[in-house]
Design a protein around this motif. Structure first.
Motif, PDB file in Angstrom:
ATOM      1  N   VAL A 307       2.564  17.118  -4.366  1.00 53.48           N
ATOM      2  CA  VAL A 307       3.224  17.976  -3.235  1.00 53.48           C
ATOM      3  C   VAL A 307       2.965  16.082  -2.666  1.00 53.48           C
ATOM      4  O   VAL A 307       3.452  16.154  -1.063  1.00 53.48           O
ATOM      5  CB  VAL A 307       2.553  18.816  -2.594  1.00 53.48           C
ATOM      6  N   GLY A 308       2.273  14.745  -2.657  1.00 50.16           N
ATOM      7  CA  GLY A 308       2.756  13.544  -1.953  1.00 50.16           C
ATOM      8  C   GLY A 308       1.251  13.648  -1.127  1.00 50.16           C
ATOM      9  O   GLY A 308       1.627  12.465  -0.312  1.00 50.16           O
ATOM     10  N   GLY A 309       0.703  13.402  -1.548  1.00 46.51           N
ATOM     11  CA  GLY A 309      -0.815  13.532  -0.753  1.00 46.51           C
ATOM     12  C   GLY A 309      -0.931  12.490  -1.284  1.00 46.51           C
ATOM     13  O   GLY A 309      -1.245  11.561  -0.107  1.00 46.51           O
ATOM     14  N   ASP A 310      -1.447  11.486  -2.358  1.00 45.41           N
ATOM     15  CA  ASP A 310      -1.368  10.429  -2.615  1.00 45.41           C
ATOM     16  C   ASP A 310      -1.097   9.090  -2.264  1.00 45.41           C
ATOM     17  O   ASP A 310      -1.370   8.037  -0.850  1.00 45.41           O
ATOM     18  CB  ASP A 310      -1.576   9.959  -4.109  1.00 45.41           C
ATOM     19  N   TYR A 311       0.962   9.157  -1.761  1.00 48.71           N
ATOM     20  CA  TYR A 311       1.635   8.784  -0.894  1.00 48.71           C
ATOM     21  C   TYR A 311       1.164   8.784   0.732  1.00 48.71           C
ATOM     22  O   TYR A 311       1.095   8.097   1.583  1.00 48.71           O
ATOM     23  CB  TYR A 311       2.698   8.966  -0.697  1.00 48.71           C
ATOM     24  N   MET A 312       0.235   9.742   1.392  1.00 51.72           N
ATOM     25  CA  MET A 312       0.047  10.315   2.573  1.00 51.72           C
ATOM     26  C   MET A 312      -0.914   9.087   2.928  1.00 51.72           C
ATOM     27  O   MET A 312      -1.342   8.927   3.767  1.00 51.72           O
ATOM     28  CB  MET A 312       0.122  11.804   2.649  1.00 51.72           C
ATOM     29  N   ILE A 313      -1.809   9.332   1.517  1.00 59.70           N
ATOM     30  CA  ILE A 313      -3.555   8.937   2.159  1.00 59.70           C
ATOM     31  C   ILE A 313      -2.875   7.012   2.283  1.00 59.70           C
ATOM     32  O   ILE A 313      -3.130   7.035   3.465  1.00 59.70           O
ATOM     33  CB  ILE A 313      -4.211   9.076   0.673  1.00 59.70           C
ATOM     34  N   GLU A 314      -2.088   6.722   1.031  1.00 60.55           N
ATOM     35  CA  GLU A 314      -1.693   5.643   1.215  1.00 60.55           C
ATOM     36  C   GLU A 314      -1.603   4.953   2.144  1.00 60.55           C
ATOM     37  O   GLU A 314      -1.597   3.911   3.228  1.00 60.55           O
ATOM     38  CB  GLU A 314      -0.956   5.130   0.196  1.00 60.55           C
ATOM     39  N   ASP A 315      -0.356   6.005   3.041  1.00 60.54           N
ATOM     40  CA  ASP A 315       0.465   5.343   4.534  1.00 60.54           C
ATOM     41  C   ASP A 315      -0.148   5.355   5.776  1.00 60.54           C
ATOM     42  O   ASP A 315      -0.175   4.748   6.636  1.00 60.54           O
ATOM     43  CB  ASP A 315       1.904   6.663   5.048  1.00 60.54           C
ATOM     44  N   ALA A 316      -1.285   6.218   5.753  1.00 60.56           N
ATOM     45  CA  ALA A 316      -2.289   6.753   6.681  1.00 60.56           C
ATOM     46  C   ALA A 316      -3.137   5.670   6.441  1.00 60.56           C
ATOM     47  O   ALA A 316      -3.705   4.242   7.823  1.00 60.56           O
ATOM     48  CB  ALA A 316      -3.003   8.490   6.556  1.00 60.56           C
ATOM     49  N   VAL A 317      -3.517   5.014   5.832  1.00 59.67           N
ATOM     50  CA  VAL A 317      -4.650   4.217   5.662  1.00 59.67           C
ATOM     51  C   VAL A 317      -3.871   2.447   5.833  1.00 59.67           C
ATOM     52  O   VAL A 317      -4.679   2.057   7.163  1.00 59.67           O
ATOM     53  CB  VAL A 317      -5.407   3.785   4.391  1.00 59.67           C
ATOM     54  N   MET A 318      -3.025   2.585   6.110  1.00 62.23           N
ATOM     55  CA  MET A 318      -2.081   0.905   5.938  1.00 62.23           C
ATOM     56  C   MET A 318      -2.129   1.238   7.372  1.00 62.23           C
ATOM     57  O   MET A 318      -1.294  -0.161   8.181  1.00 62.23           O
ATOM     58  CB  MET A 318      -0.501   0.446   5.330  1.00 62.23           C
ATOM     59  N   ALA A 319      -1.723   1.880   8.227  1.00 61.67           N
ATOM     60  CA  ALA A 319      -0.879   2.463   9.603  1.00 61.67           C
ATOM     61  C   ALA A 319      -2.356   2.543  10.516  1.00 61.67           C
ATOM     62  O   ALA A 319      -2.407   1.866  11.698  1.00 61.67           O
ATOM     63  CB  ALA A 319      -0.897   3.801   9.876  1.00 61.67           C
ATOM     64  N   ILE A 320      -3.913   2.742   9.961  1.00 58.70           N
ATOM     65  CA  ILE A 320      -4.665   2.142  10.637  1.00 58.70           C
ATOM     66  C   ILE A 320      -5.532   0.886  10.497  1.00 58.70           C
ATOM     67  O   ILE A 320      -5.717   0.556  10.977  1.00 58.70           O
ATOM     68  CB  ILE A 320      -6.134   3.392  10.642  1.00 58.70           C
ATOM     69  N   ALA A 321      -5.273   0.653   9.061  1.00 52.77           N
ATOM     70  CA  ALA A 321      -5.497  -0.711   9.034  1.00 52.77           C
ATOM     71  C   ALA A 321      -4.889  -1.646   8.384  1.00 52.77           C
ATOM     72  O   ALA A 321      -4.305  -0.893   7.750  1.00 52.77           O
ATOM     73  CB  ALA A 321      -6.587  -0.462   7.568  1.00 52.77           C
ATOM     74  N   SER A 322      -5.268  -2.648   8.731  1.00 52.35           N
ATOM     75  CA  SER A 322      -4.258  -4.128   8.571  1.00 52.35           C
ATOM     76  C   SER A 322      -4.613  -4.849   7.544  1.00 52.35           C
ATOM     77  O   SER A 322      -3.964  -5.571   6.885  1.00 52.35           O
ATOM     78  CB  SER A 322      -3.679  -4.918  10.379  1.00 52.35           C
ATOM     79  N   GLY A 323      -6.078  -5.097   7.260  1.00 50.26           N
ATOM     80  CA  GLY A 323      -6.305  -5.750   5.649  1.00 50.26           C
ATOM     81  C   GLY A 323      -7.715  -5.502   5.951  1.00 50.26           C
ATOM     82  O   GLY A 323      -7.566  -3.997   4.969  1.00 50.26           O
ATOM     83  N   PRO A 324      -7.489  -5.994   4.182  1.00 49.38           N
ATOM     84  CA  PRO A 324      -8.701  -5.753   3.044  1.00 49.38           C
ATOM     85  C   PRO A 324     -10.090  -5.006   3.561  1.00 49.38           C
ATOM     86  O   PRO A 324     -10.166  -4.383   3.248  1.00 49.38           O
ATOM     87  CB  PRO A 324      -8.846  -6.327   1.633  1.00 49.38           C
ATOM     88  N   TYR A 325     -10.504  -6.073   4.555  1.00 45.59           N
ATOM     89  CA  TYR A 325     -12.004  -5.158   4.602  1.00 45.59           C
ATOM     90  C   TYR A 325     -11.848  -4.061   5.944  1.00 45.59           C
ATOM     91  O   TYR A 325     -12.978  -2.966   5.685  1.00 45.59           O
ATOM     92  CB  TYR A 325     -12.450  -5.840   5.343  1.00 45.59           C
ATOM     93  N   GLN A 326     -10.846  -4.223   6.606  1.00 44.95           N
ATOM     94  CA  GLN A 326     -10.475  -3.110   8.092  1.00 44.95           C
ATOM     95  C   GLN A 326     -10.483  -1.624   7.211  1.00 44.95           C
ATOM     96  O   GLN A 326     -11.268  -0.063   7.311  1.00 44.95           O
ATOM     97  CB  GLN A 326      -9.159  -3.306   8.764  1.00 44.95           C
ATOM     98  N   THR A 327      -9.836  -1.742   5.909  1.00 48.76           N
ATOM     99  CA  THR A 327      -9.515  -0.704   4.356  1.00 48.76           C
ATOM    100  C   THR A 327     -10.347   0.213   4.467  1.00 48.76           C
ATOM    101  O   THR A 327     -11.067   1.100   4.080  1.00 48.76           O
ATOM    102  CB  THR A 327      -8.267  -0.859   4.114  1.00 48.76           C
TER     103      THR A 327
END
Length: 447
Positions: A307-327
């Protein structure tokens, strides 16, 4: 945002179901099946999930290591090896403040490398050491924190059931994970010991020296200690050594460990029919619990992704964190918070499949994504060890409370564990800032 209504609703319903007190495995599977209909997922998709459960979990050769390691740990707990080792260490450190607490920590490290059964370890250390600590007028908080923290090391230091499951979920080498977790586990044990040494040096009254038994020379005490160390060290070398040398797979090494623990129990004259039956029953219950959660989590994760949960997680993480260590810090923070409310098994099966692709796609300066995932998996294991210590649902706290005398209340246990949780966070930060602590060992693949 509207395209993510279904996955958000799934998460909210999962959280609500967990707080009802209903078994988590059934909540996971139930929410997944319910959203099969709500999300208009073709029913044939459930057939695909059942096939995945059968081939990926129930017939997975690697999962055979779980009951074997569980049996090995339970049989060692029955063999009295830990008791003998604790008595030998107590003799060695008897004349210094905090000697018994230091002994408990060292026994926790040694037994962690022999068994990964947290409940058994905490109860065993508690029954052996807590009455003596209280009799010697130890600070209740220091006694509780020492026993709980030392007892949880078994979930991280290999051979660890957690590492077997995490390696299977992320499809990375169990041998690499075992070797990668050795140094972080020893660092945590060392930090616990250092904390005990410093605090008892500053205030000896919180952990007075032992006044029990006859005084012996350091040489005599060391001789007794070495005698009682031989058996667990041989078992550790047999299990981990066979994996590192490439002689045995993790499953085969687990069988070696189970046989070795049974032989040790026989040598110690503890291989009674009752002990054997108890070990087999407890192994069956623990394994069934793990597999049931794995099945429920597989249903939930498959529908959540559908139902699209993996895309939601990816978009949410990328929206909050801008770099690898922030993520990475964001994910570690989320896992830490989830550890207050969920067991490591549920977190592993639900969270890891969602976040692993995100981490694998980030650039941390490693050669390939396999190395990144190995490092990430060990960080997760260190983080999840903390979940046994954090209230309100830290299981190590409840195990200790269950066998503690009335004067040791849950408030003292909660307060006593705070310094050790902070040490856990420090250990996690060291592994993040210095990846070589995880990746330098010879078992880690670099190509």
């Amino acid at each position: 945002m509207t395209e993510y209504i279904l996955p958000i609703a799934m998460v909210l319903m999962l959280v609500g179901g967990i707080f009802t007190g209903y078994p988590v495995a059934l909540v996971l599977a139930g929410v997944g099946i319910l959203f099969t209909f709500i999300g208009d997922v073709p029913l044939i998709f459930l057939n695909t999930i059942s096939s995945r459960i059968f081939t990926g979990t129930l017939t997975n050769w690697l999962m055979m290591a779980v009951p074997l390691f569980v049996f090995m740990g339970l049989m060692l707990e029955k063999s009295n090896i830990a008791r003998n080792l604790l008595l030998a260490l107590e003799r060695l450190f008897a004349q210094r403040p905090g000697g018994l607490a230091l002994s408990v920590t060292i026994v926790g490290v040694v037994m962690a490398a022999s068994t990964g059964i947290i409940g058994a370890s905490v109860v065993m250390l508690g029954l052996m050491a807590l009455p003596v600590m209280l009799k010697q007028k130890y600070s209740m908080r220091l006694a509780a924190g020492t026993i709980c923290s030392a007892g949880t090391l078994g979930i991280l230091i290999p051979p660890s059931i957690m590492l077997v499951l995490v390696g299977d979920i992320l499809q990375i080498s169990i041998g690499d994970l075992f070797m990668g977790a050795v140094i972080p586990g020893l660092i945590l044990g060392g930090l616990y010991a250092l904390y005990i040494l410093v605090t008892t040096h500053i205030d000896p009254s919180i952990a007075p020296p032992s006044e029990r038994g006859e005084k012996v020379s350091t040489l005599e005490a060391l001789a007794v200690l070495v005698k009682h160390l031989i058996a667990p060290v041989l078992l550790i070398l047999g299990v981990l050594g066979s994996i590192v040398a490439g002689v045995a797979t993790p499953t085969e090494a687990a069988a070696i460990g189970a046989l070795g623990a049974t032989i040790l129990a026989a040598v110690m004259r503890q291989l009674t029919w009752k002990n054997l039956v108890d070990c087999v029953q407890e192994t069956a219950l623990t394994t069934a619990m793990i597999l049931t959660v794995a099945i429920g989590a597989t249903v939930f994760s498959a529908i959540f992704k559908r139902v699209g949960g993996d895309y939601m997680i990816e978009d949410a993480v990328m929206a909050i964190a801008s770099g690898p260590y922030q993520t990475l810090f964001l994910i570690m923070g989320l896992i830490f918070v989830l550890g207050f409310f969920l067991e490591w098994i549920e977190i592993s099966y639900v969270v890891l499949p969602l976040f692993a692709p995100v981490i694998a796609g980030l650039d941390f300066g490693f050669e390939n994504s396999a190395i990144t995932l190995t490092w990430f998996a060990v960080l997760v294991a260190v983080n999840l060890q903390t979940s046994f210590l954090t209230p309100p649902f830290g299981y190590a706290l409840f195990y200790l409370r269950g066998i503690a005398p009335p004067e040791l209340g849950i408030r003292d246990i909660y307060a006593g564990i705070v310094p050790f949780v902070l040490i856990q966070i420090l250990g996690l930060l060291l592994c993040i800032l210095f990846p070589a602590l995880v990746l330098w060992l010879p078992g880690v693949t670099v190509n």
